[in-house]
Design a protein around this motif. Structure first.
Motif, PDB file in Angstrom:
ATOM      1  N   THR A  49       0.529  -1.107   0.038  1.00 22.86           N
ATOM      2  CA  THR A  49      -0.068  -0.071   0.032  1.00 22.86           C
ATOM      3  C   THR A  49       0.830   1.313  -0.109  1.00 22.86           C
ATOM      4  N   ARG A  53       1.162   3.773  -3.091  1.00 27.32           N
ATOM      5  CA  ARG A  53       0.549   5.237  -2.947  1.00 27.32           C
ATOM      6  C   ARG A  53       1.533   6.129  -3.085  1.00 27.32           C
ATOM      7  N   PRO A  59      -3.643   5.381  -9.229  1.00 31.48           N
ATOM      8  CA  PRO A  59      -4.553   5.793  -8.424  1.00 31.48           C
ATOM      9  C   PRO A  59      -5.870   4.488  -8.131  1.00 31.48           C
ATOM     10  N   ALA A  60      -5.987   3.881  -9.200  1.00 31.22           N
ATOM     11  CA  ALA A  60      -7.210   2.717  -8.958  1.00 31.22           C
ATOM     12  C   ALA A  60      -6.722   1.577  -7.845  1.00 31.22           C
ATOM     13  N   THR A  62      -4.664   2.226  -5.538  1.00 36.08           N
ATOM     14  CA  THR A  62      -4.499   2.928  -4.076  1.00 36.08           C
ATOM     15  C   THR A  62      -5.905   3.085  -3.578  1.00 36.08           C
ATOM     16  N   TRP A  63      -6.905   3.404  -4.517  1.00 39.96           N
ATOM     17  CA  TRP A  63      -8.276   3.288  -4.052  1.00 39.96           C
ATOM     18  C   TRP A  63      -8.772   2.072  -3.487  1.00 39.96           C
ATOM     19  N   GLU A  66      -6.796   1.460   0.190  1.00 49.39           N
ATOM     20  CA  GLU A  66      -7.450   2.169   1.165  1.00 49.39           C
ATOM     21  C   GLU A  66      -8.654   1.856   1.396  1.00 49.39           C
ATOM     22  N   ASN A  67      -9.522   1.605   0.538  1.00 50.03           N
ATOM     23  CA  ASN A  67     -10.961   0.911   0.882  1.00 50.03           C
ATOM     24  C   ASN A  67     -10.738  -0.377   1.815  1.00 50.03           C
TER      25      ASN A  67
END
Length: 264
Positions: A49, A53, A59-60, A62-63, A66-67
């Motif tokens: 992670t 990040r 971006p995808a 990372t999203w 993070e979720n």
């Protein structure tokens, strides 16, 4: 000045020590269980992670990660449910002082259970409880085991058909270090003539070390305890339980005080 010293140096040090203590307790809790692999997997995922990040900046991915971490608390509660239950039970059963200086004294129950059954069955046993003086040279005279202490293991060792039953079992806190060990015999002329080899070996070792030695007579089932060259006979199982609690609780307090002094 004192406030500045506290906020600049002492507060960060306390913060770091507290976090280190929590991580240490978590490692003790999961040591030897399947949870170790889970923790390793989470550590790898956390590392991924951070890399994705801050370095790869995807971006995808990372999203998604993070979720995942936003719901990780529920996941951890499910995965570590047995360990969390044990930790909370241990937290509720101990005074704060013992939590700060953790000591696991459940092994005392294993020793007491072994001695109690040996007394009932008139099974001869010889248990050496190592203290500050190392007993490696005596351990090497027997069979090295280095296993977790349990009543079942001790009873198997001292069964009359076991090749190790005539020697001493050497115990270091909650570990059975060795069995079938040879101990020096005492030449104290004041010892009763009716005492056999086990009792003389118990007194003999206690003359040279600070070990506590538990003896159960094979002939009578009488419980004895040797320390400092002295032999206490005809103890009850409650006497032994109180004595062992005192020995290991004071030892834990001493170790805690030494740790605090070293890290002060």
């Amino acid at each position: 000045m004192i406030q500045l010293l506290w906020s600049t140096y002492l507060l960060p040090a306390v913060d770091i020590l507290l976090i280190a203590f929590v991580f240490y307790q978590v490692l003790l809790l999961i040591k030897g269980t399947h949870s170790v692999q889970v923790v390793m997997g989470l550590a790898v995922l956390m590392g991924m992670t951070l890399v994705i990040r801050h370095f790869l900046k995807l971006p995808a991915a990372t999203w998604l990660l993070e979720n995942f971490w936003s719901g990780a608390v529920v996941l951890l509660a499910v995965v570590f449910q047995p360990e969390l239950r044990a930790a909370l039970a241990q937290l509720g059963s101990r005074p704060l002082g013992r939590i700060i200086g953790p000591t696991r004294l459940s092994f005392i129950d294993e020793i007491i259970g072994t001695v109690q059954e040996a007394m009932q069955r008139q099974m001869g046993i010889l248990l050496v409880l190592e203290q500050d003086v190392g007993l490696r040279n005596y351990a090497e005279t027997g069979t090295l085991i280095n296993g977790e202490l349990s009543k079942e293991l001790l009873m198997a060792i001292f069964h009359y058909r076991s090749p190790l039953h005539d020697g001493a079992a050497l115990i270091q806190n909650d570990r059975l270090v060795a069995a079938g060990c040879l101990l020096p015999l005492s030449n104290d002329p004041s010892l009763a003539k009716i005492l056999g080899t086990r009792h003389r070996a118990a007194v003999g070792l206690s003359e040279f070390t600070d070990a506590w030695v538990i003896v159960v007579s094979e002939e009578t089932g009488v419980l004895s305890l040797a320390h400092g060259g002295q032999l206490e006979r005809e103890l009850t199982i409650d006497d032994l339980r109180r004595r062992l609690r005192d020995i290991y609780e004071s030892r834990a307090e001493k170790n805690q005080a030494s740790w605090v002094k070293t890290h002060a």
